[in-house]
Write a protein that holds these residues in place. Structure first.
Motif: not given
Ligand SMILES: [Zn+2]
Ligand SMILES: *[C@@H]1O[C@H](CO)[C@@H](O)[C@H](O)[C@H]1NC(C)=O
Length: 337
Positions: A206-208, A210-212, A219-221, A223-225, A304-306
């Motif tokens: 799911f996470h892959l 969300l990034h690809k 949806w995922h932005s 979480h990274h903001a 590091r992912h974040h």
């Molecule tokens: Zn992520």
């Protein structure tokens, strides 16, 4: 007082304690038979435990205890944070005083966050019949205000949702039907291991995505903001992502027919590990320190992912990330493109 050494003494104790708990639960279920039976007899007859919204409530209770605790540890130990002067130079970043990092909110400001979590789940709890493993279809029908002799025309399968039979006497789905028998400790331990493995795999994919997948990335932005990492980022999620996360956890438990008691234990462990991986500090009791090297991802990898890295997509373990790394290591280096 000497400064606390990060995990030097804690880790062997945790390994021994958790290791023997799991090993005895798997190998010597008779040891836990009596205690599990009495715990289950108590829970089964408890009105709060019987409520259809128990798991929603339980998740909120667990989160409201665990995240503030880890946030407290974060505030108290600035030198454990990634970016503190103790950290390798490459990871050093802003703000290491004993303060809240920018973006961290006070409890009173977080009511809205709680309500956005609760509302969609509560709406499902109060309208749909709960379909747990080992519960006879008749009991599920009765909980949904149907006559039990309708069994032939209804499915008890978890993938087929059934709506409550709304009447004036029974306007909402307020209860959930529970299994009669307690699980064995062997069943509990193996279902927990399996459900975490399945969730970890499902969320990795799911996470892959969300990034690809460009459409999904919005949806995922949310979480990274953020600026520097801190534990509250765990629940900084768009409604779609949060719902996806809960439904995947539910699926991971349903697909193996997990006992309701397994589900109840799953929640605090799940919440704990999720906050831990978002802690933004070198957690002394981190899963990556307890498990053999490389088995778990850990908060450093996830930070590091974040920070924009490609690794650390897995929430708990490290095998799929490792596989992805290995598979993509043959790709052309980015600078060639
Ligand atoms: Zn992520
Ligand atoms: C979780 O799964 C159960 C079936 O075991 C189902 O009845 C329930 O509605 C699901 N909850 C959510 C929030 O999807």
């Amino acid at each position: 007082m000497a400064r606390k050494q990060n995990g030097s003494r804690l880790v062997p104790i945790l390994r021994l304690g958790l290791g023997s708990l799991f090993a005895t639960a798997l190998v010597l279920p008779s040891l836990y038979l009596a205690i599990l039976n009495s715990i289950w007899a108590y829970l089964r007859s408890n009105a709060v435990y019987q409520a259809s919204y128990f798991e929603t409530l339980w998740t909120v209770i667990c989160y409201s205890a665990i995240e503030p605790y880890i946030t407290h540890v974060f505030i108290q130990n600035p030198d454990w944070r990634f970016g503190s002067p103790r950290e390798p130079a490459g990871e050093r970043a802003r703000g290491t005083e004993r303060t809240r990092p920018k973006g961290m909110r006070r409890p009173a400001r977080r009511l809205g966050e709680g309500l956005t979590y609760i509302f969609p789940l509560l709406a499902m709890d109060l309208t749909m019949i709960k379909k747990f493993a080992d519960v006879p279809i008749e009991a599920k029908l009765i909980s949904g205000n149907y006559a039990p002799d309708l069994a032939a025309s209804h499915s008890g399968h978890f993938l087929l949702p059934s709506v409550h039979n709304f009447t004036l006497d029974s306007p909402l789905q307020t209860t959930r039907a529970l299994p009669v028998l307690a699980p064995s400790s062997r069943r509990l331990a193996s279902e927990l291991l399996l459900s975490f493995f399945i969730y970890d795999t499902a969320f990795f994919l799911f996470h892959l995505a969300l990034h690809k997948v460009p459409i999904l990335s919005s949806w995922h932005s949310t979480h990274h903001a953020h600026g520097p990492m801190h534990p509250q980022i765990t629940n900084q999620l768009s409604i779609a992502e949060r719902l996806g996360l809960v439904l995947l956890a539910n699926f991971s438990l349903n697909i193996i027919g997990a006992h309701v008691l397994t589900r109840t234990l799953f929640v605090p462990i799940f919440v704990w590990l999720l906050v831990e991986v978002h802690a933004g500090m070198d957690v002394p009791w981190g899963l990556e320190k307890i498990l053999p090297k490389g088995w778990a991802g850990g908060s450093r990898k996830h930070a590091r992912h974040h920070a924009g890295g490609r690794e650390g997509l897995e929430p708990f373990f490290g095998w799929w990330d490792g596989l992805l790394d290995w598979a993509s290591s043959g790709e052309k280096p980015k600078s060639v493109e």
